[in-house]
Each structure stands twice: as structure tokens, then as C-alpha cells.
Design a protein around this motif. Structure first.
Motif, short mmCIF file in Angstrom:
data_model
loop_
_atom_site.label_atom_id
_atom_site.label_comp_id
_atom_site.label_asym_id
_atom_site.label_seq_id
_atom_site.Cartn_x
_atom_site.Cartn_y
_atom_site.Cartn_z
N PHE A 321 7.00 -15.38 -14.30
CA PHE A 321 6.43 -16.72 -14.38
C PHE A 321 5.06 -16.77 -13.71
N ASN A 322 4.24 -17.71 -14.17
CA ASN A 322 3.01 -18.01 -13.46
C ASN A 322 3.36 -18.69 -12.13
N GLU A 323 2.37 -19.10 -11.40
CA GLU A 323 2.59 -19.62 -10.05
C GLU A 323 3.73 -20.63 -9.99
N GLY A 324 4.63 -20.38 -9.05
CA GLY A 324 5.72 -21.32 -8.83
C GLY A 324 6.80 -21.25 -9.90
N ALA A 325 7.74 -22.15 -9.79
CA ALA A 325 8.84 -22.21 -10.74
C ALA A 325 8.37 -22.82 -12.05
N PRO A 326 8.96 -22.42 -13.16
CA PRO A 326 8.59 -23.02 -14.45
C PRO A 326 9.08 -24.46 -14.54
N GLY A 327 8.37 -25.26 -15.32
CA GLY A 327 8.80 -26.64 -15.51
C GLY A 327 9.93 -26.75 -16.50
N LYS A 328 9.90 -25.91 -17.52
CA LYS A 328 10.95 -25.94 -18.54
C LYS A 328 10.93 -24.62 -19.31
N ILE A 329 12.12 -24.13 -19.64
CA ILE A 329 12.26 -22.93 -20.46
C ILE A 329 13.01 -23.34 -21.73
N ILE A 330 12.44 -23.01 -22.86
CA ILE A 330 12.97 -23.45 -24.15
C ILE A 330 13.20 -22.27 -25.07
N MET A 331 14.36 -22.22 -25.71
CA MET A 331 14.55 -21.27 -26.81
C MET A 331 14.04 -21.96 -28.07
N GLY A 332 12.98 -21.42 -28.66
CA GLY A 332 12.35 -22.06 -29.80
C GLY A 332 11.05 -22.73 -29.38
N GLY A 333 10.63 -23.73 -30.13
CA GLY A 333 9.38 -24.42 -29.84
C GLY A 333 9.60 -25.75 -29.15
N PRO A 334 8.51 -26.45 -28.83
CA PRO A 334 8.63 -27.72 -28.10
C PRO A 334 9.17 -28.86 -28.93
N MET A 335 9.13 -28.76 -30.25
CA MET A 335 9.58 -29.85 -31.11
C MET A 335 11.09 -29.81 -31.37
N MET A 336 11.60 -28.63 -31.67
CA MET A 336 13.02 -28.53 -32.05
C MET A 336 13.80 -27.53 -31.20
N GLY A 337 13.14 -26.95 -30.20
CA GLY A 337 13.82 -25.95 -29.39
C GLY A 337 14.89 -26.53 -28.47
N ILE A 338 15.61 -25.63 -27.80
CA ILE A 338 16.72 -26.02 -26.93
C ILE A 338 16.37 -25.63 -25.50
N SER A 339 16.31 -26.63 -24.60
CA SER A 339 16.02 -26.36 -23.19
C SER A 339 17.15 -25.55 -22.56
N GLN A 340 16.77 -24.66 -21.65
CA GLN A 340 17.74 -23.77 -21.02
C GLN A 340 17.97 -24.15 -19.56
N PHE A 341 19.21 -24.02 -19.12
CA PHE A 341 19.53 -24.31 -17.72
C PHE A 341 19.52 -23.03 -16.90
N SER A 342 19.42 -21.87 -17.57
CA SER A 342 19.47 -20.59 -16.88
C SER A 342 18.73 -19.55 -17.71
N ILE A 343 18.21 -18.52 -17.05
CA ILE A 343 17.62 -17.40 -17.80
C ILE A 343 18.60 -16.25 -17.91
N ASP A 344 19.82 -16.46 -17.42
CA ASP A 344 20.86 -15.45 -17.56
C ASP A 344 21.67 -15.71 -18.83
N VAL A 345 20.96 -15.91 -19.92
CA VAL A 345 21.58 -16.08 -21.23
C VAL A 345 20.97 -15.02 -22.15
N PRO A 346 21.70 -14.61 -23.21
CA PRO A 346 21.21 -13.53 -24.05
C PRO A 346 20.37 -13.98 -25.23
N VAL A 347 19.43 -13.14 -25.62
CA VAL A 347 18.74 -13.32 -26.90
C VAL A 347 19.78 -13.20 -28.02
N ILE A 348 19.76 -14.14 -28.95
CA ILE A 348 20.69 -14.12 -30.08
C ILE A 348 19.90 -14.02 -31.38
N LYS A 349 20.60 -14.00 -32.50
CA LYS A 349 19.94 -13.84 -33.79
C LYS A 349 18.94 -14.96 -34.09
#
Length: 444
Positions: A321-349
């Protein structure tokens, strides 16, 4: 071919932010030491494990399968030892059974991974069977099993295959890079789909802000008289399959209908590439292109990542990450993506992108009362009335939301984006859709 002006009614213009990664070539991610492979990463029935703890597995080995038609098998992305089979969280928000494999670092291919007969020698049924065995699903996000999409009921006549190269969601460039770097695979994958469905016309539709992709695919398909490459106006959500059909064929999918109802089938670029690799080399879907991007990541990249690799590992390969904690992590894009509560999740299809926003970018905006300006109605690509749908949902009047065709909402987020009052339009409509579907299931 006589096609209309390549756009659709409604939609919004959004900042693309593609410049972060659009010129960065695909590179192979570091091999993970451990992968967590979900047995349910597609629409339809979950798979049952075909392996047990302690088993040795190889790359491309089938480790999960369901006998249900609407499902897709899953394969190991590494060679190694099965350490556990346990319920775990995945980036869609579900908790599903996952096969955890510790890699031995050898990447030994399973004996089943071998090239089939040439496309010319295969029947349409054999092509579809190969696609199913390879575990290929829609890789644009929905995760619908591709063999199901390519098996319409006998009464549905398909005359056109459309390959979706719009990639209209901001930030994401994985499909763009595939089109530029591997156009021959996209063309071959389209030919395989056309063979599977016995269709004579194929269209590769690309937004005009990707001229290098358009030129690459025109060059790769120049000897294919039945394949046309066409450009689309840059507008969101141009990549929605029903909008794409409207733009390229001037056909409108009816309310509650599917593309096959108007003689078309739409496939994503990454899905089409996966089909090519299955038909050329017998390769199952065990890795995919992922755009890792945003102002919250140090080194944005386009990576080829093995399914089951943790978001944490992928982010570390991009400098963290850039400086400090990230504000939000999303799988996908900002319009239709899904916000993540953890980075300990796997990449899926369906993980086309990992987007990291800064704290400033992710700050919630203050909501105010609706002033009935009508902007949400103007931009809705489905001609719905989002302000009323949202109001009915927030008041728990899901029957009225159903009357106003809530289920036709494609959840593109155009209404929420354009709303000057910053109302939670798409979020509340999504709730209404879930309640309506749950009520129908209970009634049956």
C-alpha cells in the motif's frame, strides 16, 4: 455489415483512470506458496471435493465437481499437497468450502492437461464439453458457467456471437492488455464459440478509447470474413451485455429476458481467451489476468495470477500500500465492484481487478433528501425509475418495487453516480431485488 451507431440510450461518462495500467504489459505473478481454491466461485451449484487432505495434486488437476448442469468444475493451480478442506470467506462475500493446497514449487502439469483434436475435427458438442471440463465461467464478474450459456434451448436460434471488449468499468485494463498482447487467442476463442453454437457471424466490440486493441484485433481477424471488429462510444455501462446488444445489433432484450431471446450470445474477452487455451492446449481455467491498481497501491500492474492466490500476496507483489492504511479495497471496479473486509481472501475466476483507493478517495459523502431532479431516470440504461424503486425499498415495500421492475436493474450504479443528493439508489435497489427473489423462492 449494416450496424447502427455504436452506443445505447442512457448511461454516464465517468473518469476512466485507465492511465495507471493501460500501457503496462501483462506479467506473470510470483508463484504462491499456498493457494486457497473455492469449490463455489460460479453461479449455480457448488462443487464437491474430489480430493482429501494429504492427497498430492498437480497443476490443472480437477479437484472439485458437481453433477448439476449449472455449475463448473474447479482445478488446482499448483502442484503440491492438500493441507485442508474447510469453509472460508471469498471475495464475493460468501463463505464456501475451499481446498487449501501447499505448493511444492514444481508446477508439475497433470496428465489430463493435453491438447484435444483440432477445432476443425471437433463437433459442436465436443467443443462445449471441453469448455465445461475446463471449468470456464464468465470472467467479467457474474461467473455464469460458459457451457450453459452456449447451450440454449432448442427453440432459441442464435445468429450472432458478440465478444465484449468494452471494459467500461473504470481502472480495469486486464482485458485491454489481452486484446493487445494476445489478439490471436481472442480470435481463435471466438471461432471456437461460433463452432460450438454453429453460428456464422461474430463481432468483437471494443470501446474507441482502446485504438491499439482495435488495430491488433483487426489485424488478427483480417482473414476471417465472418468476424467483424467494431468500435463503441466510450460510455458506462457499455459493457453490460444487453447494452452491447442494443449498441451493435439494434436489438432490445425484453424485460426479464436473456440475450438468447434476441438471437445473441455475449462472452467476455478473458473468457474467450480461456476458451482458446482449453481448445488449443487442453488448459483448464486455473489462472487469469488481474489488474492491480488505484492510488492506494505503490506499483500498479497487470498480472497473470493463479486462482487461489491471496489478495495479500498479490498486493505485496505490487509494492504494498501507499502511505498509511488503504481507504477501501475492491474486487472489480468502483462502479460494480465488491468491497473487501480482508485481504486474506483468494483470487477467484471472477477477479478481474483488485482496486485500492486512498482514505481520501473512500471518504463517505453526505446524503441529502431527494429533490426529484430526474437525473437518475435520464441515465438509467434500462429505462427504470431508480428514485421510486429506492424509496419503495427503503420503506420495505418490495411488492411495489417488483411492480416497478426492480429485477430488471443491472446494478450498474449510474443512478447513484449521477445523483446530486448522493442517495443510496443502487444499494437499496439491490436489497429490494434480493427480497423479491427470496420471496419467489419461498413461494415455490
Amino acid at each position: 455489415m449494416n450496424l447502427k451507431s455504436f452506443t445505447f440510450k442512457g448511461g454516464v461518462s465517468v473518469p476512466g483512470h485507465k492511465e495507471l495500467t493501460e500501457k503496462l504489459p501483462l506479467e506473470r505473478a510470483k508463484d504462491p506458496t499456498v493457494v486457497t481454491i473455492p469449490l463455489h466461485q460460479h453461479t449455480g451449484a457448488p462443487c464437491e471435493a474430489l480430493v482429501k487432505v494429504g492427497d498430492e495434486v498437480k497443476v490443472g488437476q480437477k479437484i472439485g465437481q458437481s453433477n448439476a448442469f449449472v455449475s463448473a468444475p474447479v482445478h488446482s493451480s499448483v502442484s503440491g499437497i492438500v493441507k485442508s478442506i474447510t469453509p472460508m470467506a471469498i471475495p464475493t462475500g460468501l463463505t464456501v468450502n475451499c481446498v487449501v493446497v501447499e505448493s511444492d514449487g514444481k508446477n508439475e502439469l497433470h496428465e489430463s492437461v493435453k491438447a484435444p483434436n483440432s477445432l476443425e475435427e471437433l463437433s459442436s458438442r465436443q467443443v462445449i464439453d471441453i469448455i465445461r471440463e475446463a471449468g470456464i465461467t464468465g470472467m467479467g464478474g457474474a461467473g455464469f458457467p460458459t457451457h450453459v450459456k452456449l447451450s440454449p434451448p432448442s427453440g432459441k436460434k442464435i445468429d450472432t456471437i458478440i465478444i465484449n471488449g468494452a471494459e467500461c468499468e473504470p481502472y480495469i485494463t486486464a482485458d485491454h492488455r489481452i486484446m493487445v498482447e494476445e489478439p490471436e487467442k481472442v480470435v481463435f476463442g471466438l471461432k471456437a464459440i461460433m463452432k460450438a453454437m454453429e453460428v456464422e457471424r461474430g463481432i468483437i466490440a471494443i470501446e474507441e478509447n482502446k485504438p491499439d486493441a482495435i488495430e491488433a484485433l483487426k489485424a488478427a481477424s483480417k482473414e476471417q470474413g465472418s468476424i467483424n471488429v467494431t468500435s463503441l462510444k466510450v460510455k458506462y455501462p457499455q459493457g453490460d451485455e444487453k447494452r452491447l446488444i442494443d449498441a451493435t445489433l439494434n436489438r432490445q432484450v425484453p424485460s426479464g429476458g436473456l440475450p438468447m431471446d434476441v438471437g445473441a450470445v455475449v462472452c467476455n474477452i478473458s473468457t474467450t481467451k480461456a476458451i482458446a487455451e482449453a481448445l488449443e492446449a487442453g488448459k483448464p481455467l486455473y489462472e487469469r489476468a488481474v489488474t492491480v491498481t488505484g492510488n492506494g497501491i505503490k506499483e500498479p500492474k497487470n498480472l497473470i495470477v493463479k486462482i487461489g492466490t491471496s489478495f495479500k500476496d498479490v498486493i505485496e507483489q505490487c509494492g504494498g500500500f501507499n502511505e498509511g492504511a488503504p481507504g477501501k479495497i475492491i474486487m472489480g471496479g468502483p462502479m460494480m465492484g465488491i468491497s473487501q473486509f480482508s485481504i486474506d481472501v483468494p483470487v477467484i475466476k471472477g477477479s478481474g481487478s483488485i482496486l485500492i483507493l486512498t482514505e481520501e478517495e473512500a471518504k463517505p459523502v453526505e446524503m441529502s433528501p431527494c429533490i426529484k431532479c430526474g437525473k437518475c431516470i435520464e441515465v438509467c440504461p434500462v429505462n427504470l425509475q431508480p428514485l421510486y424503486l429506492s424509496n419503495y425499498s427503503l420503506k420495505g415495500r418490495f411488492d411495489k418495487a417488483e411492480e416497478f421492475h426492480a429485477l430488471d436493474c443491472v446494478e450498474c450504479g449510474s443512478c447513484s453516480y449521477i445523483c446530486p443528493a448522493k442517495r443510496p439508489l443502487v444499494e437499496s435497489i439491490r436489497v429490494a431485488k434480493r427480497e423479491i427473489v427470496a420471496k419467489r423462492k419461498k413461494a415455490n
